[in-house]
Design an enzyme around this catalytic site. Structure first.
Site, short mmCIF file in Angstrom:
data_model
loop_
_atom_site.label_atom_id
_atom_site.label_comp_id
_atom_site.label_asym_id
_atom_site.label_seq_id
_atom_site.Cartn_x
_atom_site.Cartn_y
_atom_site.Cartn_z
N PRO B 138 0.58 -1.02 0.14
CA PRO B 138 -0.09 -0.02 0.16
C PRO B 138 0.83 1.28 -0.05
O PRO B 138 0.51 2.23 -0.60
CB PRO B 138 -0.69 -0.15 1.31
CG PRO B 138 -0.82 -1.75 1.47
CD PRO B 138 0.30 -2.20 1.25
N GLN B 284 -10.37 16.83 -43.08
CA GLN B 284 -9.10 17.30 -42.99
C GLN B 284 -8.56 16.69 -41.47
O GLN B 284 -7.80 16.16 -41.26
CB GLN B 284 -8.70 18.41 -43.46
CG GLN B 284 -8.63 18.41 -44.93
CD GLN B 284 -8.10 19.88 -45.20
OE1 GLN B 284 -7.78 20.85 -44.62
NE2 GLN B 284 -7.89 20.11 -46.75
N ASP B 341 -12.66 10.42 -29.47
CA ASP B 341 -13.11 11.77 -29.94
C ASP B 341 -13.39 11.43 -31.31
O ASP B 341 -14.66 12.05 -31.85
CB ASP B 341 -11.86 12.37 -29.93
CG ASP B 341 -12.13 13.86 -30.41
OD1 ASP B 341 -12.88 14.66 -29.73
OD2 ASP B 341 -11.68 14.40 -31.49
N GLU B 368 3.43 -1.56 -13.39
CA GLU B 368 4.94 -2.32 -13.94
C GLU B 368 5.84 -1.28 -14.27
O GLU B 368 6.61 -1.05 -15.19
CB GLU B 368 4.63 -2.97 -15.28
CG GLU B 368 3.80 -4.30 -14.92
CD GLU B 368 4.39 -5.34 -14.28
OE1 GLU B 368 5.85 -5.03 -14.32
OE2 GLU B 368 3.75 -6.30 -14.05
N ASP B 372 6.57 7.90 -15.34
CA ASP B 372 7.36 8.82 -14.81
C ASP B 372 8.66 7.91 -14.39
O ASP B 372 10.14 8.43 -14.60
CB ASP B 372 6.83 9.73 -13.63
CG ASP B 372 6.10 10.80 -14.10
OD1 ASP B 372 5.95 10.80 -15.28
OD2 ASP B 372 5.39 11.31 -13.29
#
Lengths: 250, 389
Positions: B138, B284, B341, B368, B372
């Site tokens: 934890p 486009q 989207d 895993e 960062d």
């Protein structure tokens, strides 16, 4: 005791087919190839028959280009014991010419049962299996959906218009597989690894194809845009009329 | 829905062997036929598709790159393609297979005794037994070296105490690979059967991500196990991190699979969805979105294939795996969001899969090794300066 299955390398059924510059063949660029889908039922049938017999070999045979080794390897990964690759120097060969080459190769194997897909997913002539049987002097049963073997007799169900035909034949015999005959197994990873150690015997064929010649290939006509005939209950009579008179589907 | 045929703009297939292509094709068909028809149901219900364990095992997908012990012994590229195809289905299913193979079978294979391998590997490969990996706690995620779980030697036994958190497969496991510190403060690996007295688990509730996967908390209260349950080949925390390298490698491929699923869905949708009297693929702005997706997928494919070739040649370094895991999961998450989207309002419903992938990938980005932390691993590799502390 040999169980022979013949497969054909065809474009993936989802592939977008473009006609080549010569106007009578397809452009293979970017097209994925697969064993013809009905042939997978044939492979499974051959494997099941060998398993039931508890003896013998399943031998996959393909007349096709050099690249067809990939499709044969798939048969080996599914469980075929060995393969024969009849390497064809010609891109297209008509059903009679194909059957003549296959019959010779298969005849040498003294097969107990020979399996084909009912037709190929590309040209779909539905002729090769039956012609091979004729050349080998064997009975043939096409488009089977069930198969039971007792001793030297095979009983098969064939789907016919509005019903089922039940036929019985002596074996050795040739069968062409319809969808529903079985559920083709997937090549397991162990099967794929085992296939690396199995042999593909290669024989070259460069004799010129005879018989039918493809004169030209045309793409299907573009689909027409749909039409909205009205809205709500008022539109029903007109819709029914068009379905009956124009589309002729009811 | 039309059959999924993969994404291969630069003909990567020409760099794959017949065997690698066959493996991919088998798993791709399996996912299309057996996973996709049921996955939304499980995702909505928050249940793990247990019915997939037998067919997954029968195909040989569990521990597929392990040699011997009823495992397929595939190379790492074929193994990666399996992960790609599974994650094209669902990140939760891929997680199940990753944990079983890379985090349970791999440490037993690499650090276990011969008796461990014979006892566990065939049963785990057949899916008769399920395993989990207990490293994270934890309060110790990115910093596993701070773990509080302790293993006290008591005669010929070990007594384990502690709590493990965010454990995939936790409550459905028969065996847990538990990492704990001994009296000298060194990390050791243990095999703890789930029926040992004092071992219990509970599932994490309320997840919006990996809903078709079990995520648990494990509690070890005076769990007594014999010395024979210790993994004798472990060399401290380094061994646990080696397991993570295996899993991260698979995740790098998995990210490509999820991205392909979203791109494929967005592409097909845009070609059939009509607005202003033409398919939205005519516009486009939509084309640009699709091209960016294809662009990122293609780059990731070649980077990851090279990573696999390096791994097969035993030349891969952990920071190289970090590069691919970091890149591929982030690009997959971006693609999932962009695909959602393109799908417009339809994209928020689970009739379409991009939303599910998007939510799943939030976990994959974090587990895993977070995005960062991988940045810092790569930073460490190129500057020689560790910036973790």
């Amino acid at each position: 005791m040999n169980f022979v299955v013949c497969i054909k390398r065809v474009p993936d059924t989802e592939a977008r087919i473009k006609i080549a510059a010569d106007g009578k063949s397809i452009d293979p660029t970017g097209v994925q190839f697969i064993p013809s889908p009905y042939d997978e039922f044939a492979i499974e049938a051959a494997l099941l028959q060998k398993e039931k017999a508890g003896a013998g070999e399943v031998i996959a045979v393909c007349l096709g280009p050099a690249e067809a080794s990939g499709e044969l390897r798939k048969c080996l990964a599914m469980g075929a014991d060995r393969a024969i690759h009849l390497k064809d120097a010609h891109a297209h060969r008509d059903p009679a010419s194909t059957a003549a080459i296959l019959a010779k190769a298969i005849g040498d194997l003294s097969p107990r049962m020979v399996f084909f897909g009912k037709s190929s997913a590309d040209h779909g002539n539905s002729q090769v299996g039956v012609q091979v049987a004729e050349r080998l002097g064997l009975p043939s049963v096409s488009e089977i959906v069930t198969l039971e073997v007792e001793g030297d007799t095979a009983k098969a169900h064939r789907e016919i218009e509005g019903g089922v035909e039940i036929v019985s034949t002596s074996i050795p015999a040739v069968f062409t597989a319809q969808k529903g005959l079985n559920k083709p197994r997937k090549a397991s990873l162990k099967g794929i690894m085992a296939a690396k150690k199995k042999t593909i015997e290669e024989l070259a064929y460069d004799e010129a194809p005879e018989g039918l010649e493809i004169v030209s290939l045309d793409p299907p006509p573009e689909r027409q845009a749909g039409r909205i005939v009205g809205e709500g209950a008022d539109a029903v009579p007109e819709l029914v009329r068009l379905l009956r008179e124009e589309a002729k589907v009811i | 829905m039309a059959k999924f045929t993969g994404v291969d703009f630069l003909d990567m297939d020409s760099l794959l062997s017949e065997e690698e292509l066959l493996v991919r094709s088998s798993v791709r068909e399996f996912v299309s036929e057996e996973v996709l028809p049921i996955i939304e149901h499980h995702n909505r219900a928050g249940t793990f598709p247990k019915e997939l364990i037998p067919p997954v095992a029968e195909l040989g997908l569990l521990g597929a790159n392990i040699e011997g012990y009823d495992c397929a012994g595939l190379n790492n590229v074929a193994y990666g393609l399996i992960m790609q195809e599974l994650e094209r289905g669902d990140s939760g299913l891929r997680s199940f297979v990753s944990v079983q193979g890379a985090l349970v079978m791999y440490p037993i294979y690499a650090f276990g005794s011969e008796a461990h391998r014979e006892q566990w590997l065939p049963a785990l490969a057949k899916g008769e037994k399920i395993g989990c990996f207990g490293l994270t706690e934890p309060d110790f995620g990115s910093n596993p070296g701070g773990m509080l779980t302790r293993a006290r030697k008591d005669g010929n036994d070990w007594v384990l105490n502690g709590t493990k958190m965010w454990i995939t497969n936790g409550s459905i496991s028969d065996v847990a690979v538990i990492w704990a510190k001994n009296d000298e403060g060194e990390v050791e690996g243990f095999l703890v059967e789930s029926d040992r007295k004092g071992f219990s688990s509970s599932d994490v509730e309320g997840k919006f991500s990996l809903r078709a996967s079990v995520t648990s908390e494990l509690y070890l209260e005076d769990v007594r196990i014999p010395e024979a349950n210790r993994l004798p080949g472990c060399q401290g925390l380094k061994s646990a991190l080696k397991c993570l390298s295996q899993a991260r490698y698979g995740i790098a491929w998995g990210g490509i699979g999820a991205a392909m699923a979203c791109y494929d869905e967005a592409l097909r949708y845009s070609q059939t969805r009509i607005q202003f009297d033409k398919p939205i693929a005519s516009f486009q702005l939509v084309q640009r979105k699709l091209v960016e997706m294809l662009n990122e997928i293609t780059k990731a494919q070649f980077m990851t294939l090279q990573l696999g070739r390096l791994k097969d040649a035993n030349k891969v370094r952990p920071a190289q795996i970090s590069l691919a895991k970091r890149n591929n999961v982030a690009m997959a998450l971006d693609i999932a969001r962009e695909a959602r989207d393109v799908l417009g309002a339809n994209g928020i419903c689970d009739e379409y899969q991009s939303g599910r992938h998007m939510c799943n990938l939030e976990s994959v980005k974090t587990y895993e090794g977070t995005h960062d932390i991988h940045t810092l691993i790569i930073g460490h590799a190129i500057t020689g300066i560790p910036a973790y502390e």
